[in-house]
Design a protein around this motif. Sequence first.
Motif, PDB file in Angstrom:
ATOM      1  N   ARG A   1     112.449  53.224 -48.972  1.00  0.00           N
ATOM      2  CA  ARG A   1     113.178  51.951 -48.893  1.00  0.00           C
ATOM      3  C   ARG A   1     112.378  50.779 -49.463  1.00  0.00           C
ATOM      4  N   PRO A   2     111.064  50.702 -49.236  1.00  0.00           N
ATOM      5  CA  PRO A   2     110.317  49.640 -49.914  1.00  0.00           C
ATOM      6  C   PRO A   2     110.377  49.746 -51.437  1.00  0.00           C
ATOM      7  N   MET A   3     110.421  50.967 -51.972  1.00  0.00           N
ATOM      8  CA  MET A   3     110.547  51.119 -53.428  1.00  0.00           C
ATOM      9  C   MET A   3     111.910  50.597 -53.895  1.00  0.00           C
ATOM     10  N   VAL A   4     112.962  50.884 -53.121  1.00  0.00           N
ATOM     11  CA  VAL A   4     114.296  50.361 -53.456  1.00  0.00           C
ATOM     12  C   VAL A   4     114.262  48.837 -53.478  1.00  0.00           C
ATOM     13  N   ALA A   5     113.634  48.241 -52.467  1.00  0.00           N
ATOM     14  CA  ALA A   5     113.561  46.780 -52.396  1.00  0.00           C
ATOM     15  C   ALA A   5     112.762  46.219 -53.568  1.00  0.00           C
ATOM     16  N   LEU A   6     111.667  46.885 -53.926  1.00  0.00           N
ATOM     17  CA  LEU A   6     110.858  46.414 -55.051  1.00  0.00           C
ATOM     18  C   LEU A   6     111.673  46.407 -56.340  1.00  0.00           C
ATOM     19  N   LEU A   7     112.410  47.490 -56.592  1.00  0.00           N
ATOM     20  CA  LEU A   7     113.213  47.562 -57.817  1.00  0.00           C
ATOM     21  C   LEU A   7     114.317  46.512 -57.822  1.00  0.00           C
ATOM     22  N   GLN A   8     114.918  46.269 -56.678  1.00  0.00           N
ATOM     23  CA  GLN A   8     115.972  45.256 -56.608  1.00  0.00           C
ATOM     24  C   GLN A   8     115.407  43.867 -56.877  1.00  0.00           C
ATOM     25  N   ASP A   9     114.243  43.578 -56.324  1.00  0.00           N
ATOM     26  CA  ASP A   9     113.638  42.266 -56.551  1.00  0.00           C
ATOM     27  C   ASP A   9     113.152  42.129 -57.986  1.00  0.00           C
ATOM     28  N   LEU A  10     112.663  43.210 -58.573  1.00  0.00           N
ATOM     29  CA  LEU A  10     112.246  43.172 -59.970  1.00  0.00           C
ATOM     30  C   LEU A  10     113.441  42.890 -60.872  1.00  0.00           C
ATOM     31  N   ALA A  11     114.584  43.491 -60.556  1.00  0.00           N
ATOM     32  CA  ALA A  11     115.799  43.245 -61.338  1.00  0.00           C
ATOM     33  C   ALA A  11     116.290  41.812 -61.169  1.00  0.00           C
ATOM     34  N   GLU A  12     116.062  41.227 -59.988  1.00  0.00           N
ATOM     35  CA  GLU A  12     116.428  39.829 -59.797  1.00  0.00           C
ATOM     36  C   GLU A  12     115.616  38.917 -60.710  1.00  0.00           C
ATOM     37  N   ARG A  13     114.373  39.286 -60.953  1.00  0.00           N
ATOM     38  CA  ARG A  13     113.504  38.481 -61.808  1.00  0.00           C
ATOM     39  C   ARG A  13     113.823  38.668 -63.287  1.00  0.00           C
ATOM     40  N   ASP A  14     114.251  39.876 -63.646  1.00  0.00           N
ATOM     41  CA  ASP A  14     114.499  40.168 -65.061  1.00  0.00           C
ATOM     42  C   ASP A  14     115.633  41.178 -65.154  1.00  0.00           C
ATOM     43  N   GLN A  15     116.764  40.766 -65.702  1.00  0.00           N
ATOM     44  CA  GLN A  15     117.938  41.624 -65.767  1.00  0.00           C
ATOM     45  C   GLN A  15     117.747  42.834 -66.673  1.00  0.00           C
ATOM     46  N   ALA A  16     116.705  42.821 -67.500  1.00  0.00           N
ATOM     47  CA  ALA A  16     116.411  44.010 -68.315  1.00  0.00           C
ATOM     48  C   ALA A  16     116.092  45.206 -67.431  1.00  0.00           C
ATOM     49  N   TYR A  17     115.721  44.938 -66.166  1.00  0.00           N
ATOM     50  CA  TYR A  17     115.344  46.005 -65.250  1.00  0.00           C
ATOM     51  C   TYR A  17     116.451  46.341 -64.255  1.00  0.00           C
ATOM     52  N   ALA A  18     117.664  45.932 -64.552  1.00  0.00           N
ATOM     53  CA  ALA A  18     118.756  46.109 -63.592  1.00  0.00           C
ATOM     54  C   ALA A  18     119.231  47.556 -63.491  1.00  0.00           C
ATOM     55  N   ASP A  19     119.121  48.331 -64.576  1.00  0.00           N
ATOM     56  CA  ASP A  19     119.606  49.715 -64.584  1.00  0.00           C
ATOM     57  C   ASP A  19     118.479  50.617 -64.092  1.00  0.00           C
ATOM     58  N   HIS A  20     118.404  50.808 -62.775  1.00  0.00           N
ATOM     59  CA  HIS A  20     117.281  51.552 -62.227  1.00  0.00           C
ATOM     60  C   HIS A  20     117.748  52.580 -61.194  1.00  0.00           C
ATOM     61  N   SER A  21     116.885  53.545 -60.955  1.00  0.00           N
ATOM     62  CA  SER A  21     117.145  54.589 -59.963  1.00  0.00           C
ATOM     63  C   SER A  21     115.867  54.826 -59.165  1.00  0.00           C
ATOM     64  N   VAL A  22     116.021  55.040 -57.879  1.00  0.00           N
ATOM     65  CA  VAL A  22     114.901  55.407 -57.015  1.00  0.00           C
ATOM     66  C   VAL A  22     115.190  56.809 -56.508  1.00  0.00           C
ATOM     67  N   TRP A  23     114.304  57.735 -56.831  1.00  0.00           N
ATOM     68  CA  TRP A  23     114.584  59.146 -56.569  1.00  0.00           C
ATOM     69  C   TRP A  23     114.744  59.439 -55.086  1.00  0.00           C
ATOM     70  N   ARG A  24     115.726  60.298 -54.827  1.00  0.00           N
ATOM     71  CA  ARG A  24     115.908  60.804 -53.473  1.00  0.00           C
ATOM     72  C   ARG A  24     115.088  62.087 -53.309  1.00  0.00           C
TER      73      ARG A  24
END
Length: 210
Positions: free
Chosen positions: A39-62
């Motif tokens: 879950r912290p990795m999910v939050a990190l990716l979401q916040d990174l995408a908020e800073r830069d939309q180039a990073y919006a298409d992301h996946s966190v492995w299950r």
Amino acid sequence: MAFSGWPREAFDVLARLQGDPSPSEREAVRPEREGLVRRPMVALLQDLAERDQAYADHSVWRYATTVPAWQRQGAAIRLERNVELGISLDLDGLRVQGAWWYAPPEQRDRYRDAVAGKPGVHLERAVRTLRRRSFTVGGDVMVRVPRGYPADHPRALLLRHRSVIAARRLGTGAWLHQATALDHVQAAAEELRPLLEWFCDHVAGIPTEP
């Protein structure tokens, strides 16, 4: 959920998954791993995408059936077809990488033409800069320069690549347990940006099949 770093207990969870834990042992630790590691990795990716939309298409492995997938939490940001920014966490800390890989033949042809031509100068410069900044640059490398290109080409080594992966470990430290870990990831991603944009501009512009 805003990213606030990984709790120290996350590494206790990963330590419990070392070795060759059985499926039942893995399942027993799943709830803690989900809450403290994934879950912290999910939050990190979401916040990174908020800073830069180039990073919006992301996946966190299950979770997968293989043990290594439980011992390391991975995530990927897709910038273009076969061009990705990857982030992973294991007992050795965070690792960030930029990769062009698993490319179809058309992309490999475009890559070689670009490397052999003027755009190749910019790729060579990007790779040299990353190495100076402690990134390792590797990938799947052919024994010889591909047919049709001179063996003594000034960028012969790059021509031999069938994939390019640049990676650096960010390690561990008190910052990993704080929101500032996001800044460390973003800084590494910015260093990788010239390399990844080169692949987006010169190699990956092939329409995906419907």
